[in-house]
Design a protein around this motif. Structure first.
Motif, PDB file in Angstrom:
ATOM      1  N   MET A  38       0.836  -1.212   0.000  1.00 22.96           N
ATOM      2  CA  MET A  38       0.000   0.000   0.000  1.00 22.96           C
ATOM      3  C   MET A  38       0.870   1.262   0.000  1.00 22.96           C
ATOM      4  O   MET A  38       0.608   2.206  -0.723  1.00 22.96           O
ATOM      5  CB  MET A  38      -0.917   0.020   1.238  1.00 22.96           C
ATOM      6  CG  MET A  38      -2.017  -0.997   1.202  1.00 22.96           C
ATOM      7  SD  MET A  38      -3.115  -0.762  -0.222  1.00 22.96           S
ATOM      8  CE  MET A  38      -2.975  -2.322  -1.006  1.00 22.96           C
ATOM      9  N   GLY A  42       1.094   4.364  -2.752  1.00 14.54           N
ATOM     10  CA  GLY A  42       1.012   5.773  -2.389  1.00 14.54           C
ATOM     11  C   GLY A  42       2.235   6.551  -2.844  1.00 14.54           C
ATOM     12  O   GLY A  42       2.130   7.631  -3.439  1.00 14.54           O
ATOM     13  N   THR A 281      -1.087   8.080   0.919  1.00 13.55           N
ATOM     14  CA  THR A 281      -0.126   7.083   1.419  1.00 13.55           C
ATOM     15  C   THR A 281      -0.402   6.748   2.873  1.00 13.55           C
ATOM     16  O   THR A 281      -0.440   5.576   3.256  1.00 13.55           O
ATOM     17  CB  THR A 281       1.315   7.622   1.303  1.00 13.55           C
ATOM     18  OG1 THR A 281       1.523   8.070  -0.023  1.00 13.55           O
ATOM     19  CG2 THR A 281       2.333   6.552   1.644  1.00 13.55           C
ATOM     20  N   LEU A 284      -3.656   4.703   3.097  1.00 14.52           N
ATOM     21  CA  LEU A 284      -3.465   3.311   2.659  1.00 14.52           C
ATOM     22  C   LEU A 284      -2.639   2.543   3.689  1.00 14.52           C
ATOM     23  O   LEU A 284      -2.992   1.431   4.080  1.00 14.52           O
ATOM     24  CB  LEU A 284      -2.762   3.271   1.303  1.00 14.52           C
ATOM     25  CG  LEU A 284      -3.587   3.678   0.093  1.00 14.52           C
ATOM     26  CD1 LEU A 284      -2.711   3.756  -1.140  1.00 14.52           C
ATOM     27  CD2 LEU A 284      -4.729   2.711  -0.135  1.00 14.52           C
TER      28      LEU A 284
END
Lengths: 406, 230
Positions: A38, A42, A281, A284
């Motif tokens: 993730m 990001g 970011t 996530l």
């Protein structure tokens, strides 16, 4: 007991129940994998946005006419045309943090060539427009200072306009009519792709601003806006201050009164975009960390079961001289080994997942050493945090009760 | 102070709190044991002999009274110091063997050395010696589930011996064994007592076991009822 000697003891205990160990570690594997992939998405998005803004030029400043208030009534931005070609000239001459200046006159007009006609945006600009905007030509040349000075009837076509009017045929040297006035095509812009939303950068025609003033808008004393490029990105703030000072003097604005112009700043916009990808970011990564947390709770759960199952073993160890500390370390080591092992595998899973995402979804992903370290440290701390309670519980057992436990 | 007295207990009481009520497991026990004695502590269930064994073995502390082990007043020690004493000075042998499951005889015997500063190589050597002294040569790498009851109890004795303690403390060591094997185990205790001059304390209600001892102490209702010497 030597701390290192707890490690083989823990490994043996974990290897006795391989399936359980794997399933417990799976929580951490998925957690770490999710955090890494993730964050890579990001950061990839952030990188992509930054690259895009860099291509636009982050040292770019836009000076717009501001609002005029007349007897306490504010007009909207740009309702009042108060920028002059001399303002642009003054900025070029007096602000030393400024590299290039392009006075702009913008309008829309119908363009005719043969039996084709097209309604598009006409941008009257200065000779340094290409340098300021960091744009390139596909073909031909851009107009120079001299052409601007004389108000030459020449134009550069945006790639979309070129495509629509000339349909792939060579356009350089041909004459098109803008508001019935003949212009010679001397260049074609390289396609920039849509910048999104309100302004398609390929659907426009650039002409000298002087020509636009004289032939199209008819107002030679006013310009719509000024594009400015600072000497460097670092000095763009300085350039902005200099422009502000020059224009306040030229527009005779009393100290403390509001500016009658507005200076927009590309790095501001870029920062805004970078900020939003940063939030993406964090968001996530935050969601992914929840799964890591759940994995930690899984470890705690299994460790509690394991302590209960091994109460007798704990009693035996205490009876032969294990101290509280020894038992605590033994179980804590088990939890840490579980989470660290899960962390290692999770790094592999995370890196693999990011590669798959960028391969199949076509998203740019960026795996940084920082995100791997972060996920790994996080996994380790999860092990310590969630392993501590069961380990402490084990160490506080009464040896007599523990030995008697059936 | 008599230096021959390895164990000296002065007026030991132990009170358990069960909810609101207090249960007096020991009511003032005073007794001393000499270095090299082979003592049997006897008594019916509920007489307090397990409590007394736990206190002698430093698994528990008296509520009141003083307990000296090798002239150290261990009744004042904290948990860590007691763990150290259990590690160095005392070897336990339990009725149900209390070996680690699915672990070899050798690893079980090495266990106390894990908690003292003995290197891994030395630990293995000491454990092998202990196993041979209880007659388990050749069985070192058998797992506990591959051993007979008598063999498991021998492993437990080897584990108790491995750190060269001054006291062997056995709680009904023949309780889970058949008569013949039980006899062999008791003979082993006698042999260790004679050859190595280890003080052995047997806690039992079995007269056959206690007959091997030189001294017998009978407990009843938390007090010493009778002392016998041969």
């Amino acid at each position: 007991m030597n701390l290192l000697r707890t490690i083989p003891v823990s490994l043996r205990a974990l290897s006795r129940n391989k399936m359980r160990t794997f399933l417990t570690a799976l929580g951490i594997i998925i957690g770490v994998g999710a955090v890494i992939s993730m964050i890579s998405i990001g950061q990839g998005a952030k990188r992509a946005v930054e690259a895009r803004f860099n291509s636009m030029g982050t040292n770019l400043l836009f000076v717009h006419a501001g609002s005029r208030s007349y007897r306490g009534r504010h007009g909207g931005g740009g309702t009042y045309q108060n920028l002059t070609p001399d303002d642009a000239k003054a900025i070029q001459e007096q602000a030393d943090a400024v590299k290039y200046v392009s006075p702009n006159v913008s309008t829309r007009a119908q363009v005719i060539y043969g039996n084709k006609n097209w309604n598009t945006s006409i941008q009257g600009v200065g000779a340094k427009y290409l340098e300021i905007r960091n744009w390139e030509l596909e073909d031909g040349i851009f107009f120079d200072e001299n052409m601007v000075k004389i108000g030459a009837k020449v134009c550069i076509l945006g790639s979309e306009v070129n495509e629509n009017i000339f349909e792939g045929a060579d356009s350089i040297g041909h004459i098109i009519r803008i508001k019935k006035i003949p212009f010679r095509v001397i260049g074609v812009f390289k396609s920039r792709g849509e910048s999104g939303g309100w302004f398609n950068r390929d659907d426009m025609i650039a002409i000298p601003y002087t020509t636009a003033q004289r032939r199209i808008t008819g107002r030679t004393d006013r310009i719509g806006s000024i594009d400015v490029s600072a000497v460097s990105m670092v000095r763009s703030v300085e350039a902005q201050e200099q422009i502000e000072e020059i224009l306040r003097i030229r527009h005779k604005i009393a100290p403390g009164a509001e500016d009658d112009f507005h200076i927009g700043n590309m790095s501001e916009i870029a920062e805004g975009a970078a900020e939003s990808t940063k939030i993406l970011t964090i968001l996530l990564g935050g969601i992914a960390s929840v799964s890591l947390l759940v994995g930690g709770i899984g470890i705690m759960n299994i460790m509690l079961v394991s302590v209960t199952e091994r109460i007798r073993e704990i009693g035996i160890r205490m009876s032969v001289g294990a101290r509280e500390k020894d038992i605590l370390f033994q179980f804590l080591t088990e939890a840490i080994v579980l989470s660290v092992m899960g962390g290692f595998i999770g790094i592999g899973v995370g890196v693999g997942t990011s590669k798959l995402i960028s391969h199949f979804a076509g998203w740019q992903t960026l795996i940084s050493a920082g995100s791997i370290m972060l996920a790994f440290l996080f996994a380790g701390s999860v092990g310590i945090f969630f392993g501590y309670y069961p380990a402490r519980k084990a160490s506080k057992l009464d040896p007599i009760e523990a030995l008697r436990y059936e | 102070m008599d230096n021959n007295k390895i164990i000296r207990m002065e007026n030991i009481t132990r009170v358990y709190k069960v909810g609101e009520t207090e249960v007096k497991a020991l009511r003032g026990v005073s007794y001393s044991i000499q270095q090299g004695d082979l003592v049997a502590i006897m008594g019916p269930s509920g007489s307090g002999k397990s409590t007394l064994m736990n206190i002698i073995g430093c698994l528990d502390k008296p509520t009141e009274g003083k307990y000296f082990l090798e002239n150290q007043e261990v009744s004042t020690f904290d948990k860590n110091k007691l763990a150290h004493i259990r590690n160095k000075n005392i070897g336990f042998v339990f009725q149900n063997f209390n070996l680690l499951a699915r672990t070899t005889a050798l690893e079980n015997t090495e266990l106390p050395l894990l908690y003292s500063n003995v290197s891994r190589k030395n630990a293995k050597e000491l454990a092998l010696q202990a196993l041979s002294s209880v007659g388990l040569e050749g069985r070192e790498l058998h797992r506990t589930n591959q051993l007979s009851g008598g063999e498991m109890q021998r492993v437990a004795i080897a584990r108790a011996l491995v750190n060269s303690p001054s006291i062997l403390l056995a709680d009904e060591p023949t309780g889970n064994l058949d008569t013949k094997t039980g006899k062999e185990i008791i003979e082993l205790f006698g042999k260790l007592n004679q050859e190595k001059n280890i003080t052995v304390i047997l806690v039992t209600h079995d007269p056959d076991v206690s007959s091997a001892a030189h001294k017998r102490v009978h407990l009843r209702d938390g007090q010493i009822e009778e002392e016998e010497k041969e």
